[in-house]
Enzyme design. Structure first.
Site, PDB file in Angstrom:
ATOM      1  N   ASP A  83       0.888  -1.249   0.084  1.00  0.00           N
ATOM      2  CA  ASP A  83       0.044   0.082  -0.187  1.00  0.00           C
ATOM      3  C   ASP A  83       0.776   1.396  -0.030  1.00  0.00           C
ATOM      4  OD1 ASP A  83      -2.385   1.350  -0.066  1.00  0.00           O
ATOM      5  OD2 ASP A  83      -2.452   1.339   2.126  1.00  0.00           O
ATOM      6  N   GLU A 130       2.127   4.996  -4.288  1.00  0.00           N
ATOM      7  CA  GLU A 130       2.033   5.729  -5.426  1.00  0.00           C
ATOM      8  C   GLU A 130       3.240   6.512  -5.792  1.00  0.00           C
ATOM      9  OE1 GLU A 130      -0.316   5.659  -3.205  1.00  0.00           O
ATOM     10  OE2 GLU A 130      -1.512   4.247  -4.486  1.00  0.00           O
ATOM     11  N   ASP A 154      -9.325   3.200  -2.336  1.00  0.00           N
ATOM     12  CA  ASP A 154     -10.441   3.877  -1.255  1.00  0.00           C
ATOM     13  C   ASP A 154     -11.605   4.141  -1.964  1.00  0.00           C
ATOM     14  OD1 ASP A 154      -8.312   3.231   0.311  1.00  0.00           O
ATOM     15  OD2 ASP A 154      -7.640   4.995   0.991  1.00  0.00           O
TER      16      ASP A 154
HETATM   17  C1  GLC Z   1      -4.892   3.555   2.733  1.00  0.00           C
HETATM   18  C2  GLC Z   1      -5.411   2.071   2.197  1.00  0.00           C
HETATM   19  C3  GLC Z   1      -6.411   1.420   2.749  1.00  0.00           C
HETATM   20  C4  GLC Z   1      -6.111   1.088   4.283  1.00  0.00           C
HETATM   21  C5  GLC Z   1      -5.437   2.379   4.847  1.00  0.00           C
HETATM   22  C6  GLC Z   1      -4.591   2.366   6.167  1.00  0.00           C
HETATM   23  O1  GLC Z   1      -6.055   4.158   2.557  1.00  0.00           O
HETATM   24  O2  GLC Z   1      -5.942   2.211   0.724  1.00  0.00           O
HETATM   25  O3  GLC Z   1      -7.101   0.344   2.286  1.00  0.00           O
HETATM   26  O4  GLC Z   1      -6.800   0.585   5.058  1.00  0.00           O
HETATM   27  O5  GLC Z   1      -4.456   2.928   3.992  1.00  0.00           O
HETATM   28  O6  GLC Z   1      -3.667   1.260   6.031  1.00  0.00           O
END
Ligand code: GLC
Length: 638
Positions: free
Chosen positions: A311, A314, A424
């Protein structure tokens, strides 16, 4: 592979992004149908009245991309609204199709690209670049399915997950302790709802540090992993891109010592901030850094972990040290003056522009295996190369095993190392429809193992939205219910009609042999699991405009209900099909429907599946997890 179907044109001095796996000789002259203007940094083509544009992978809006401005500029963007131009991914492959002839294009460029598809001028398709350095591939074929196949052979085989990754997963940002996770397991178990995965969001880590587990909240983690596995459940931890700056933290110290982080112009490591506070970003574009970071996953695979999600790659930047200082200085200047309209907007703009600021992406550099390159020029590769680091490491760490891996940011080429989730989204009906429309475009680009946060990530989910979303997600390879911190709890046991939820999830498990087989075919044959109707029914012009019904594999068409308070919907059948109105894997009505338009009923707990002529749908007997499914004991509906 028929390379004669692909022509390659080189503009300027492109970097090798790693997207393409096949050698294609360079063509000379101008690519047919396209005009290139080097000074304006543009490519242009006319769009006939009939032309549809398919592709661009993970984006907003419809399956036909005509009439909007899309930007390849991977973004930490939680607002997936119609007015946006970029999401988390850059998938620069598209097909222009006028119904008779079609042609595919892949623009292999790691930086910013703008696709103005009839936005400025409704009959013109203009592609704009910041840097006019790219490889352009023209991909021909008789019809879109053939073009997709040719393209996908060019970029290599899609990632194949372990079979258990087709099970259902429960996730939530906010499961803080092992006991929170045990509760999820127990509640699912009590209701008899199958469950294969529980995801661990950032809360499991010690101070949000990658490859650490908080020992107070997760004592004896290895045994906990074992305990869950005994119940058929795999724990899937998140890994974030930023590495916390903290003396004594081995990942930080090794990265500094080995020169493995992204650097500023002056040679110092960039200091940015994400969840852990100040971080450095591993230089994933550098093979040494990839190898080092990839090997870190072993910390978790050694204690029995078999899957991960990557995660904030980007990469998302809350702020950089430099920019934050500038903002505070500017705010300070405004502190004692009367703010007129301009001053006030200036102030709010300063604050809202702190995160993911474009200027910050120009502040740091990569050592792209010997070539120093400024981040913004290769921005769209970062998530790909983070996931590549993991994928390459898994081949070393566990060569005989499949590890689950999917990422938020991506670029074409990453599809060889992992899948994606679409980030998200919100608990909105419109985002269920967006999810439906995103699937074929993702598949075109090679992302077959994909799916959205079922029920929606942000905002509050209602029982009916969860039910309808689940009824669509049972067809998507990645099948995960995930929600943000602070939102209404949306595990299936939070709602009233748990019996129907159980039936729908069980239907998914019954469908797994079919989905797995069709998924494997899509990987092996470079085809799409989810296809718009017009890809298969080329002679039926009605199919061109249908974006809310999809073909899933060879045997079925689906028509999900995606509106609130609806107990039926209009469907169009390009040929006669058997309609199944399924309440569970063994409770359904079947009806033969002729080609044409129909209004069909579908109560909140009913899933519509249409079996194409001459096809049959295999169904397994559901089990509590995929490992316990019997793939040989199938019944068939034809
Ligand atoms: C980002 C991710 C989401 C996750 C959050 C906390 O927003 O896209 O899926 O729950 O971070 O880690």
């Amino acid at each position: 592979m028929a390379v004669e179907n692909i022509k390659k044109y080189v503009f300027g001095n492109p970097l090798n992004t790693g997207a393409v796996v096949m050698e294609v000789a360079q063509s000379s002259g101008n690519p047919e149908g396209l005009s290139a203007d080097q000074a304006a940094k543009e490519l242009k083509t006319e769009l006939s009245k009939e032309a549809f544009v398919y592709g661009l992978g993970e984006t907003i809006r419809g399956i036909n991309k005509r009439g909007w401005l899309y930007r390849s500029n991977n973004a930490d963007e939680p607002h997936h609204e119609e007015g946006k131009n970029s999401l988390y991914a850059s998938h620069n492959f598209f097909i222009v199709d006028d119904g008779n002839s079609c042609i595919g294009y892949f623009i292999d460029h790691p930086g910013f690209v703008e696709f103005d598809i009839g936005y400025t001028d409704k009959d013109l398709f203009t592609i704009r670049f910041n840097d006019f350095d790219f490889d352009l591939y023209l991909i021909s074929g008789k019809e879109p399915n053939e073009i997709v196949k040719n393209f996908r052979e060019l970029v290599g085989k899609s990632y194949m997950p372990p079979v258990w990754a087709f099970g259902y997963g429960q996730s939530r940002w906010g499961y803080k302790t092992a006991d929170d996770i045990r509760t999820v397991r127990d509640r699912y178990k009590e209701l008899g709802i199958p469950l294969d995965m529980i995801y661990m969001d950032i809360d499991y880590m010690q101070d949000y540090k990658d490859f650490t587990v908080n020992p107070e909240r997760f004592p004896d983690f290895e045994n906990f992993v074992k305990e869950m596995k005994e119940d058929g459940i795999r724990l899937i931890p998140i890994i974030d891109a930023g590495v916390k700056i903290q003396e004594g933290y081995d990942v930080y110290e090794e990265g500094v010592k080995g020169n493995l982080f992204c650097k500023k112009e002056d040679g110092k490591n960039l200091v940015a901030a994400v969840w852990p506070g100040k971080v450095h970003f591993p230089d994933f574009l550098n093979s040494k850094a990839r190898e080092w970071f990839g090997d870190k996953y072993k910390v978790l695979t050694d204690v029995g972990i078999e899957g991960f999600w990557n995660d904030m790659n980007e990469p998302a930047i809350f702020y950089t040290e430099e920019h934050l200082k500038e903002v505070f200085d500017d705010i300070h200047d405004l502190e004692n003056i009367e703010l007129d309209i301009e001053g006030f907007f200036n102030l709010t703009g300063l604050v809202s522009g702190i995160a993911n600021n474009p200027e910050d992406y120009r502040r740091f550099f990569h050592d792209f295996d010997g070539v120093k390159v400024r981040h913004d020029k290769v921005h769209n590769l970062y998530g790909f190369y983070m996931t590549r680091a993991a994928g390459e490491a898994f081949e070393r760490i566990a060569p005989d095993k499949k590890i689950l891996m999917f990422s938020r940011a991506s670029y074409v080429g990453m599809h060889r190392y992992g899948g994606v989730w679409t980030g998200d989204n919100m608990s909105w009906w419109s985002h269920l429809l967006l999810n439906i429309k995103q699937m074929p475009s993702l598949n075109m680009a090679g992302f077959i193992y994909s799916g959205a946060d079922t029920g929606g990530f942000g905002g509050d989910c209602t029982e009916d939205l969860m039910m309808r979303w689940l009824e669509f997600s049972i067809f998507t390879p990645l099948f995960r219910n995930h929600a943000a911190l602070g939102t209404r709890e949306q595990e299936l046991y939070q709602f009233k009609d748990s019996e129907s939820f159980k039936n729908i999830v069980e239907l998914r498990y019954a469908l797994i042999p079919y989905l797995y087989q069709e998924f494997t075919k899509a990987v092996e044959n470079s085809s799409m699991l989810f296809r718009p109707l017009f890809f298969d029914y080329r002679d039926d012009s009605r199919c061109r405009e249908i974006e809310d019904q999809l073909l899933v594999g060879d045997a079925i068409m689906i028509a999900p209900v995606y509106e609130q308070n609806k107990t039926g919907k209009y469907v169009y059948l390009p040929e006669g099909m058997k309609m199944l109105r399924m309440r569970s894997y063994n409770d359904y009505d079947a009806e033969m429907l002729e080609a044409g338009d129909h209004y069909v009923k579908a109560e909140l707990n009913e899933v519509l599946i249409f079996i194409r002529p001459g096809q049959k749908l295999p169904l397994a007997k559901p089990a509590r997890c995929v490992d316990e499914l019997d793939f040989n004991d199938l019944s068939y509906i034809s």
